[in-house]
Write a protein that holds these residues in place. Structure first.
Motif, PDB file in Angstrom:
ATOM      1  N   PHE A  51       0.972  -1.003   0.315  1.00 21.45           N
ATOM      2  CA  PHE A  51       0.288   0.404  -0.045  1.00 21.45           C
ATOM      3  C   PHE A  51       0.759   1.548  -0.061  1.00 21.45           C
ATOM      4  O   PHE A  51       1.651   0.910   0.165  1.00 21.45           O
ATOM      5  CB  PHE A  51      -1.170   0.016   1.091  1.00 21.45           C
ATOM      6  N   ARG A  79      -5.648   8.734   6.216  1.00 20.35           N
ATOM      7  CA  ARG A  79      -5.081   9.378   5.160  1.00 20.35           C
ATOM      8  C   ARG A  79      -4.141  10.743   5.496  1.00 20.35           C
ATOM      9  O   ARG A  79      -4.686  10.929   6.936  1.00 20.35           O
ATOM     10  CB  ARG A  79      -6.016   9.364   3.980  1.00 20.35           C
ATOM     11  N   ASP A 117      -5.772  12.074  -5.041  1.00 13.53           N
ATOM     12  CA  ASP A 117      -4.827  10.855  -4.559  1.00 13.53           C
ATOM     13  C   ASP A 117      -5.326   9.515  -3.729  1.00 13.53           C
ATOM     14  O   ASP A 117      -5.754   9.140  -3.224  1.00 13.53           O
ATOM     15  CB  ASP A 117      -3.513  11.019  -5.262  1.00 13.53           C
ATOM     16  N   LYS A 151      -7.097   6.290  -2.659  1.00 15.43           N
ATOM     17  CA  LYS A 151      -6.686   4.860  -2.081  1.00 15.43           C
ATOM     18  C   LYS A 151      -7.170   4.638  -0.707  1.00 15.43           C
ATOM     19  O   LYS A 151      -6.607   3.669  -0.165  1.00 15.43           O
ATOM     20  CB  LYS A 151      -5.118   5.650  -2.003  1.00 15.43           C
ATOM     21  N   TYR A 204      -7.757   0.484   0.201  1.00 10.56           N
ATOM     22  CA  TYR A 204      -7.110  -0.145   0.805  1.00 10.56           C
ATOM     23  C   TYR A 204      -8.127  -0.686   1.437  1.00 10.56           C
ATOM     24  O   TYR A 204      -7.160  -2.141   2.298  1.00 10.56           O
ATOM     25  CB  TYR A 204      -5.861   0.769   0.960  1.00 10.56           C
TER      26      TYR A 204
END
Length: 180
Positions: free
Chosen positions: A37, A53, A59, A63, A67
């Motif tokens: 990841f 995050r 972005d 993700k 994930y």
């Protein structure tokens, strides 16, 4: 804000999760899976996995949920497993297996024989008066889905009679034939 990424993942009994730098590994009774990841942080706190995050950039937001879903699929896979069922619709369509070799008769001049990965367990069910069913089971959701899609790709269901290989429970778009 990612709604999926904010939810914690509960770790069931018998599942061990280890995070090293940017690789997460999940070990359970059915097998072991690893996933790389980037762009997120993974923390394990009191029986739960949290994916966070660092910023609200596009972005990182993308993700974050990705994930979290991948880790959830890994945890469910090593604890319960994943199953896909394919139904062969058509006259003379047959399926049989010897170990990891799947033999499909789909109306071509020859049978299609597929060697499956050792992680995927295959089972064929043939009952008189019913369509044959190929049952694929694995702890890796991505692998079982990829194998099922490859098998379905040999003879996709056509829209007029519905002949072909379809997932069990899949709704097909049917077309009317010629109107005289």
């Amino acid at each position: 804000m990612s709604r999926i990424g904010n939810n914690p993942i509960a770790i069931p009994e018998g599942v061990a999760i280890e995070v090293k730098e940017n690789i997460i590994s999940v070990k359970g009774k059915l097998g072991e899976l690893t996933q790389e990841f980037s762009g997120v942080a993974v923390k394990i706190e009191d029986g739960q996995v949290w994916v966070t995050r660092p910023s609200d950039s596009k972005d990182h937001k993308a993700k974050h949920g990705l994930y979290r879903s991948l880790v959830l699929n890994m945890v469910e896979g090593v604890s319960k497993g994943w199953t896909k069922e394919l139904e062969l619709v058509g006259v003379g369509y047959r399926a049989s297996n010897q170990g990891q070799k799947l033999d499909l008769a789909l109306g071509f001049s020859h049978n299609i024989v597929i060697d499956l990965a050792p992680e995927v367990k295959v089972e064929t069910i043939s009952e008189k008066g019913k369509n044959p069913i190929v049952k694929l089971t694995s702890f890796d959701k991505q692998l079982v889905g990829q194998v099922a899609a490859k098998i379905r790709g040999f003879r996709k269901p056509e829209p007029y009679k519905g002949k072909g290989i379809k997932f069990v429970g899949e709704q097909l778009r049917r077309k009317a034939g010629k109107s005289a």
